[in-house]
Motif scaffolding. Structure first.
Motif, PDB file in Angstrom:
ATOM      1  N   GLN A   1      37.099  35.720  35.809  1.00  0.00           N
ATOM      2  CA  GLN A   1      36.927  34.857  36.984  1.00  0.00           C
ATOM      3  C   GLN A   1      37.849  35.254  38.127  1.00  0.00           C
ATOM      4  N   GLU A   2      39.086  35.554  37.809  1.00  0.00           N
ATOM      5  CA  GLU A   2      40.105  35.659  38.852  1.00  0.00           C
ATOM      6  C   GLU A   2      40.540  37.085  39.182  1.00  0.00           C
ATOM      7  N   VAL A   3      40.239  38.036  38.300  1.00  0.00           N
ATOM      8  CA  VAL A   3      40.746  39.393  38.502  1.00  0.00           C
ATOM      9  C   VAL A   3      39.623  40.425  38.602  1.00  0.00           C
ATOM     10  N   GLN A   4      38.685  40.368  37.691  1.00  0.00           N
ATOM     11  CA  GLN A   4      37.670  41.428  37.603  1.00  0.00           C
ATOM     12  C   GLN A   4      36.973  41.736  38.930  1.00  0.00           C
ATOM     13  N   PRO A   5      36.621  40.737  39.745  1.00  0.00           N
ATOM     14  CA  PRO A   5      35.934  41.088  41.008  1.00  0.00           C
ATOM     15  C   PRO A   5      36.744  42.008  41.912  1.00  0.00           C
ATOM     16  N   PHE A   6      38.073  42.005  41.764  1.00  0.00           N
ATOM     17  CA  PHE A   6      38.904  42.862  42.624  1.00  0.00           C
ATOM     18  C   PHE A   6      38.940  44.311  42.137  1.00  0.00           C
ATOM     19  N   SER A   7      38.642  44.525  40.859  1.00  0.00           N
ATOM     20  CA  SER A   7      38.908  45.837  40.267  1.00  0.00           C
ATOM     21  C   SER A   7      38.111  46.957  40.936  1.00  0.00           C
ATOM     22  N   SER A   8      36.910  46.654  41.415  1.00  0.00           N
ATOM     23  CA  SER A   8      36.103  47.697  42.049  1.00  0.00           C
ATOM     24  C   SER A   8      36.478  47.911  43.508  1.00  0.00           C
ATOM     25  N   SER A   9      37.460  47.163  44.007  1.00  0.00           N
ATOM     26  CA  SER A   9      37.878  47.280  45.409  1.00  0.00           C
ATOM     27  C   SER A   9      39.170  48.061  45.566  1.00  0.00           C
ATOM     28  N   ARG A  10      39.705  48.573  44.465  1.00  0.00           N
ATOM     29  CA  ARG A  10      40.988  49.262  44.536  1.00  0.00           C
ATOM     30  C   ARG A  10      40.841  50.604  45.249  1.00  0.00           C
ATOM     31  N   PRO A  11      41.720  50.883  46.210  1.00  0.00           N
ATOM     32  CA  PRO A  11      41.642  52.182  46.889  1.00  0.00           C
ATOM     33  C   PRO A  11      41.929  53.357  45.968  1.00  0.00           C
ATOM     34  N   ASN A  12      42.700  53.096  44.916  1.00  0.00           N
ATOM     35  CA  ASN A  12      43.062  54.175  43.992  1.00  0.00           C
ATOM     36  C   ASN A  12      43.121  53.635  42.567  1.00  0.00           C
ATOM     37  N   GLU A  13      42.609  54.416  41.618  1.00  0.00           N
ATOM     38  CA  GLU A  13      42.616  53.984  40.220  1.00  0.00           C
ATOM     39  C   GLU A  13      43.441  54.906  39.332  1.00  0.00           C
ATOM     40  N   ASN A  14      44.105  55.862  39.944  1.00  0.00           N
ATOM     41  CA  ASN A  14      44.773  56.889  39.133  1.00  0.00           C
ATOM     42  C   ASN A  14      46.285  56.928  39.376  1.00  0.00           C
ATOM     43  N   GLY A  15      47.025  57.299  38.318  1.00  0.00           N
ATOM     44  CA  GLY A  15      48.423  57.649  38.485  1.00  0.00           C
ATOM     45  C   GLY A  15      49.429  56.518  38.450  1.00  0.00           C
ATOM     46  N   TYR A  16      49.064  55.370  37.925  1.00  0.00           N
ATOM     47  CA  TYR A  16      50.002  54.250  37.888  1.00  0.00           C
ATOM     48  C   TYR A  16      50.717  54.181  36.531  1.00  0.00           C
ATOM     49  N   ALA A  17      51.903  53.573  36.531  1.00  0.00           N
ATOM     50  CA  ALA A  17      52.714  53.524  35.315  1.00  0.00           C
ATOM     51  C   ALA A  17      52.125  52.575  34.281  1.00  0.00           C
ATOM     52  N   ILE A  18      51.615  51.447  34.725  1.00  0.00           N
ATOM     53  CA  ILE A  18      51.051  50.473  33.784  1.00  0.00           C
ATOM     54  C   ILE A  18      49.717  50.991  33.254  1.00  0.00           C
ATOM     55  N   VAL A  19      49.490  50.804  31.959  1.00  0.00           N
ATOM     56  CA  VAL A  19      48.251  51.279  31.342  1.00  0.00           C
ATOM     57  C   VAL A  19      47.664  50.171  30.476  1.00  0.00           C
TER      58      VAL A  19
END
Length: 501
Positions: free
Chosen positions: A392-410
């Motif tokens: 409800q609160e997070v998933q809709p944002f996931s496709s709007s991220r400018p970048n999906e690569n190279g972050y520390a959190i996995v």
């Protein structure tokens, strides 16, 4: 950078499918009642409904921006974006995920949106966008938005491992072995209910992101186009491997090894069908495995999944190939000059984009809020702890991220860890679209319409309604209707690039 309430309201009222997630704004002041800068965003929604405000408020707090979203459902994005571009009903930020669309491409070339290439190096996170990515996302050498950076090649095959064990077959390594698995899943009652009610594959009405294009890679089909050493440009559907992929799909269909309504099946129905145990083979993004597994909980609790990314038609490692997802470019976040009036406003929005690429905002848009939506282990692995709330609160944002690569959190989920590993491995074998950054005016004007000729013929061939001669007739029609001109223009553009090196 003004929030044009009337314009966005008109957008909302003009179609029931356009959903405005956030009300408010303060007319044409460019700030809200608290004096915070407002930024409007015409965005694509890949979920059933827009997000609630919980995560949005956190993002606004970090970026110091009042974000005003208007959401276009993914299923109608082409129609809605065409209408918005034609009417000029835009927003400060427009998510353009269909760069091959003629209307979108024409608007970019016509200067509707700001060219941002010269500004990127002024911002720490935007500066990190590689030159290869900038080149792939450019049109005629100009970058008209922030590239949405995706994995280069994320597709593969997801198979019910528990069903493989029941029918006594190994994980397939060739297309022939995959056909045997499809046959066994259809004919050998892998779910053990005594009823012949399963199929091998379950697919959807999408020749690109569904099974067809990935299977085509296993036969050696180019990714969209091929350019020979002497500069000749050929569309993928004129390759013999494209025919082989159609024949493979036709065999699946004719023998009942794939859902018979795949040509009209929506992605949501495909995934739900897999989760309900109607089929055992899913071809698509490898990271879909986690969602499929979660969707199956309470329905198919015995489900075990295995992901495969090394299938070939020959069995030779040297023939491994997988088509690239738009060379890693998921689209552009573009800024229309009609809304973003001057360079100062542009830089404020670029600063906002830069903030969105931070680890903190990426985490919010991917996992949500710690201990509310996810927990974090000692290895910086995130686990969703409330799936419904996350959806409800997070998933809709996931496709709007400018970048999906190279972050520390996995993602700590084992399926996600494995899919990430395989997707990274895919990069080595990725087949890029060689004309992605080349320009063909005819393709911009007619490409989408012309493609319908081939798409329709491909479906008819697979369904047994068209033979090889009929498919060739469709190619001839495509060539006469503008395809020949597209090829000539791409060849000229390619030669220009070579001359400029």
């Amino acid at each position: 950078m003004r929030y044009r309430t009337a314009k966005l309201l008109a957008l909302t009222l003009s179609g029931a499918l356009l959903l405005s997630a956030c009300a408010g704004g303060s007319g044409d002041s460019g700030t809200n009642a608290d004096g915070k800068t407002t930024i409007s965003w015409l965005n694509i929604m890949h979920t059933a409904s827009p997000p609630t405000d919980t995560v949005l408020n956190k993002i606004e707090e970090i970026t110091d921006v009042d974000i005003q979203f208007s959401w276009i459902p993914d299923a109608s994005k082409e129609e809605r974006l065409n209408t918005s571009l034609a009417s000029g009903s835009l927003a400060d930020i427009v998510s353009l995920t269909i760069l091959e669309n003629s209307s979108v491409r024409n608007a970019l070339k016509a200067g509707v949106f700001w060219e941002v290439g010269p500004y990127l190096d002024e911002f720490p996170n935007l500066k990190g966008i590689s030159q290869d990515m900038r080149n792939s996302a450019s049109i005629e050498g100009k970058l008209y938005g922030i590239p949405m950076q995706k994995q280069v090649a994320r597709n593969g095959v997801i198979i019910r491992k528990d069903w493989l064990d029941k029918v006594g077959l190994p994980v397939p390594k060739t297309t022939a072995e995959l056909m045997e698995v499809a046959k066994a899943f259809t004919e050998q009652d892998p779910d053990g209910n005594g009823v012949k009610d399963t199929t091998g594959f379950i697919d959807r009405s999408d020749l690109v992101f569904g099974a067809f294009k990935t299977l085509g890679s296993y036969f050696g089909t180019p990714s969209g186009w091929a350019i020979s050493e002497d500069g000749k440009v050929t569309p993928e559907f004129e390759s013999e491997s494209y025919i082989q992929a159609m024949d493979y799909m036709k065999e699946l269909y004719t023998n009942g090894y794939i859902n018979q309504d795949f040509a009209v099946t929506a992605k949501k129905d495909q995934q739900e069908g897999f989760a309900q145990g109607k089929a055992g083979i899913y071809v698509g993004a490898l990271f879909d495995s986690k969602g499929l597994f979660n969707l199956a909980q309470g329905v198919q609790d015995d489900m075990e999944l295995v992901m495969v990314n090394d299938i070939t038609s020959t069995g030779n490692e040297s023939d491994r190939a997988i088509w690239s997802t738009s060379n890693g470019v998921g689209g552009l976040l573009a800024f229309p000059k009609s809304e973003v009036k001057d360079e100062a406003e542009l830089k404020r929005i670029l600063k906002f984009m830069d903030d969105l690429m931070s680890e903190e905002v990426f985490t919010l848009m991917t996992y949500g809020i710690k201990d509310v939506h996810y927990s974090l282990d000692e290895n910086n692995g995130a686990t969703i702890i409330n799936t419904k709330l996350w959806e409800q609160e997070v998933q809709p944002f996931s496709s709007s991220r400018p970048n999906e690569n190279g972050y520390a959190i996995v993602d700590a989920d084992p399926l996600r860890i494995e899919s990430t590993r395989l997707i990274e491995e895919n990069t080595t074998f990725a087949v890029l679209n060689p004309v992605y950054s080349l320009e063909s005016p005819t393709f911009s004007e007619q490409g989408s319409e012309l493609q319908k000729i081939i798409t329709d013929a491909t479906y008819k061939y697979i369904l047994g309604k068209l033979d090889r001669a009929g498919f060739q007739n469709a190619i001839d029609t495509w060539r006469k209707s503008g395809g020949d001109k597209i090829i000539t223009e791409y060849e000229a553009a390619h030669q220009t690039v070579l001359n400029n090196k």
